[in-house]
Design a protein around this motif. Structure first.
Motif, PDB file in Angstrom:
ATOM      1  N   MET A  31      52.928  38.941  44.237  1.00 54.25           N
ATOM      2  CA  MET A  31      53.042  39.007  42.786  1.00 54.25           C
ATOM      3  C   MET A  31      52.369  37.785  42.186  1.00 54.25           C
ATOM      4  O   MET A  31      52.615  36.659  42.604  1.00 54.25           O
ATOM      5  N   VAL A  32      51.509  38.040  41.228  1.00 54.89           N
ATOM      6  CA  VAL A  32      50.863  36.986  40.461  1.00 54.89           C
ATOM      7  C   VAL A  32      51.447  37.073  39.060  1.00 54.89           C
ATOM      8  O   VAL A  32      51.564  38.165  38.498  1.00 54.89           O
ATOM      9  N   VAL A  33      51.813  35.932  38.500  1.00 59.70           N
ATOM     10  CA  VAL A  33      52.413  35.901  37.169  1.00 59.70           C
ATOM     11  C   VAL A  33      51.502  35.131  36.231  1.00 59.70           C
ATOM     12  O   VAL A  33      51.047  34.028  36.558  1.00 59.70           O
ATOM     13  N   VAL A  34      51.231  35.721  35.091  1.00 52.31           N
ATOM     14  CA  VAL A  34      50.562  35.018  33.997  1.00 52.31           C
ATOM     15  C   VAL A  34      51.492  35.084  32.800  1.00 52.31           C
ATOM     16  O   VAL A  34      52.254  36.037  32.649  1.00 52.31           O
ATOM     17  N   ARG A  35      51.437  34.061  31.953  1.00 51.64           N
ATOM     18  CA  ARG A  35      52.489  33.905  30.953  1.00 51.64           C
ATOM     19  C   ARG A  35      52.074  34.125  29.502  1.00 51.64           C
ATOM     20  O   ARG A  35      52.879  33.919  28.606  1.00 51.64           O
ATOM     21  N   ASP A  36      50.852  34.502  29.269  1.00 54.03           N
ATOM     22  CA  ASP A  36      50.462  34.870  27.909  1.00 54.03           C
ATOM     23  C   ASP A  36      49.268  35.812  27.974  1.00 54.03           C
ATOM     24  O   ASP A  36      48.662  36.004  29.030  1.00 54.03           O
ATOM     25  N   GLY A  37      48.938  36.402  26.837  1.00 54.16           N
ATOM     26  CA  GLY A  37      47.868  37.386  26.803  1.00 54.16           C
ATOM     27  C   GLY A  37      46.500  36.827  27.136  1.00 54.16           C
ATOM     28  O   GLY A  37      45.696  37.476  27.796  1.00 54.16           O
ATOM     29  N   GLN A  38      46.224  35.608  26.708  1.00 58.05           N
ATOM     30  CA  GLN A  38      44.924  35.020  27.020  1.00 58.05           C
ATOM     31  C   GLN A  38      44.792  34.753  28.511  1.00 58.05           C
ATOM     32  O   GLN A  38      43.747  34.998  29.110  1.00 58.05           O
ATOM     33  N   GLU A  39      45.857  34.282  29.122  1.00 55.90           N
ATOM     34  CA  GLU A  39      45.839  34.039  30.565  1.00 55.90           C
ATOM     35  C   GLU A  39      45.624  35.359  31.317  1.00 55.90           C
ATOM     36  O   GLU A  39      44.927  35.403  32.333  1.00 55.90           O
ATOM     37  N   ALA A  40      46.199  36.439  30.815  1.00 54.75           N
ATOM     38  CA  ALA A  40      45.989  37.754  31.433  1.00 54.75           C
ATOM     39  C   ALA A  40      44.520  38.158  31.348  1.00 54.75           C
ATOM     40  O   ALA A  40      43.934  38.609  32.345  1.00 54.75           O
ATOM     41  N   LEU A  41      43.922  38.000  30.181  1.00 52.44           N
ATOM     42  CA  LEU A  41      42.502  38.344  30.031  1.00 52.44           C
ATOM     43  C   LEU A  41      41.629  37.471  30.924  1.00 52.44           C
ATOM     44  O   LEU A  41      40.681  37.960  31.540  1.00 52.44           O
ATOM     45  N   ASP A  42      41.953  36.193  31.014  1.00 51.96           N
ATOM     46  CA  ASP A  42      41.213  35.299  31.913  1.00 51.96           C
ATOM     47  C   ASP A  42      41.336  35.788  33.354  1.00 51.96           C
ATOM     48  O   ASP A  42      40.368  35.766  34.110  1.00 51.96           O
ATOM     49  N   TYR A  43      42.519  36.236  33.740  1.00 53.53           N
ATOM     50  CA  TYR A  43      42.737  36.741  35.097  1.00 53.53           C
ATOM     51  C   TYR A  43      41.858  37.973  35.355  1.00 53.53           C
ATOM     52  O   TYR A  43      41.173  38.061  36.364  1.00 53.53           O
ATOM     53  N   PHE A  44      41.886  38.912  34.443  1.00 61.93           N
ATOM     54  CA  PHE A  44      41.140  40.163  34.643  1.00 61.93           C
ATOM     55  C   PHE A  44      39.637  39.965  34.672  1.00 61.93           C
ATOM     56  O   PHE A  44      38.940  40.606  35.448  1.00 61.93           O
ATOM     57  N   PHE A  45      39.154  39.110  33.798  1.00 60.84           N
ATOM     58  CA  PHE A  45      37.710  39.014  33.633  1.00 60.84           C
ATOM     59  C   PHE A  45      37.108  37.785  34.293  1.00 60.84           C
ATOM     60  O   PHE A  45      35.935  37.479  34.081  1.00 60.84           O
ATOM     61  N   GLY A  46      37.922  37.089  35.120  1.00 66.19           N
ATOM     62  CA  GLY A  46      37.410  36.026  35.967  1.00 66.19           C
ATOM     63  C   GLY A  46      36.881  34.809  35.243  1.00 66.19           C
ATOM     64  O   GLY A  46      35.979  34.156  35.739  1.00 66.19           O
ATOM     65  N   THR A  47      37.445  34.481  34.107  1.00 70.03           N
ATOM     66  CA  THR A  47      36.975  33.310  33.376  1.00 70.03           C
ATOM     67  C   THR A  47      37.502  32.035  34.024  1.00 70.03           C
ATOM     68  O   THR A  47      38.337  32.067  34.915  1.00 70.03           O
ATOM     69  N   ALA A  48      37.042  30.918  33.563  1.00 72.56           N
ATOM     70  CA  ALA A  48      37.270  29.610  34.187  1.00 72.56           C
ATOM     71  C   ALA A  48      38.736  29.286  34.464  1.00 72.56           C
ATOM     72  O   ALA A  48      39.038  28.616  35.437  1.00 72.56           O
ATOM     73  N   ALA A  49      39.634  29.755  33.648  1.00 73.44           N
ATOM     74  CA  ALA A  49      41.040  29.394  33.808  1.00 73.44           C
ATOM     75  C   ALA A  49      41.627  29.880  35.134  1.00 73.44           C
ATOM     76  O   ALA A  49      42.697  29.452  35.536  1.00 73.44           O
ATOM     77  N   ASN A  50      40.952  30.776  35.812  1.00 75.92           N
ATOM     78  CA  ASN A  50      41.487  31.317  37.057  1.00 75.92           C
ATOM     79  C   ASN A  50      40.845  30.733  38.296  1.00 75.92           C
ATOM     80  O   ASN A  50      40.984  31.278  39.386  1.00 75.92           O
ATOM     81  N   GLY A  51      40.150  29.638  38.159  1.00 73.29           N
ATOM     82  CA  GLY A  51      39.664  28.905  39.310  1.00 73.29           C
ATOM     83  C   GLY A  51      38.859  29.721  40.298  1.00 73.29           C
ATOM     84  O   GLY A  51      39.049  29.606  41.505  1.00 73.29           O
ATOM     85  N   GLY A  52      37.993  30.581  39.800  1.00 69.78           N
ATOM     86  CA  GLY A  52      37.108  31.299  40.700  1.00 69.78           C
ATOM     87  C   GLY A  52      37.697  32.551  41.317  1.00 69.78           C
ATOM     88  O   GLY A  52      37.149  33.074  42.282  1.00 69.78           O
ATOM     89  N   ARG A  53      38.805  33.081  40.795  1.00 74.04           N
ATOM     90  CA  ARG A  53      39.356  34.327  41.309  1.00 74.04           C
ATOM     91  C   ARG A  53      38.300  35.414  41.229  1.00 74.04           C
ATOM     92  O   ARG A  53      37.562  35.518  40.264  1.00 74.04           O
ATOM     93  N   ASP A  54      38.210  36.230  42.257  1.00 72.22           N
ATOM     94  CA  ASP A  54      37.234  37.315  42.290  1.00 72.22           C
ATOM     95  C   ASP A  54      37.694  38.433  41.370  1.00 72.22           C
ATOM     96  O   ASP A  54      38.631  39.167  41.695  1.00 72.22           O
ATOM     97  N   ALA A  55      37.065  38.565  40.219  1.00 66.24           N
ATOM     98  CA  ALA A  55      37.434  39.598  39.250  1.00 66.24           C
ATOM     99  C   ALA A  55      37.123  40.995  39.769  1.00 66.24           C
ATOM    100  O   ALA A  55      37.586  41.980  39.211  1.00 66.24           O
TER     101      ALA A  55
END
Length: 147
Positions: A32-56
């Motif tokens: 389980m991965v937890v994100v705590r706001d909507g912007q963090e969720a969008l960053d997670y999905f679209f692989g932006t900088a806040a996710n430290g290189g997660r493979d989108a």
């Protein structure tokens, strides 16, 4: 088969802890991965900088999305997921305490796969989580990523 990841988008720490505990009690091993706001969720999905290189390109198997989120609302997250070809088929379950009929209608209008109200009592909450997990991670068949 790759690891099945559950993305929990939840800003309430108590609800987060209940969900994590309920998943642990169900004894189906998923990360389980937890994100705590909507912007963090969008960053997670679209692989932006806040996710430290997660493979989108490796999407979660299931998204549990609260509606009342800081920064970007859950409905706006859902709209953006459905507007992008990379994420439009992700199973998104709105998991919320909202009893507003308008939230239910808008969630489905925006493309939610399911709408579940969070039960207040832990035993019922754990049961709901277990049923969600069994259906979406075991029984449900999804297209391959990128299809």
């Amino acid at each position: 088969m790759s690891e099945k990841i559950i993305l929990l988008v939840e800003d309430n720490q108590d609800d987060e802890e209940l969900a994590v505990l309920a998943f642990e009690r169900s004894r189906i091993a998923n990360r389980m991965v937890v994100v705590r706001d909507g912007q963090e969720a969008l960053d997670y999905f679209f692989g932006t900088a806040a996710n430290g290189g997660r493979d989108a390109g490796v999407p979660p198997q299931l998204v549990l999305l609260d509606l009342k989120l800081p920064k970007v609302s859950g409905l706006e997250v859902l709209r953006r997921l459905r507007a992008d070809p990379r994420t439009r088929r992700l199973p998104v379950v709105v998991l919320t305490s909202s009893k507003e009929e308008q939230d239910l209608l808008e969630s489905y209008d925006c493309g939610a796969n399911s709408y579940v109200r969070k039960p207040v009592e832990f035993a019922r909450f754990a049961e709901a989580i277990q049923q969600l997990q069994m259906y979406w991670l075991v029984l449900n068949e999804q297209p391959s990523a990128g299809k």
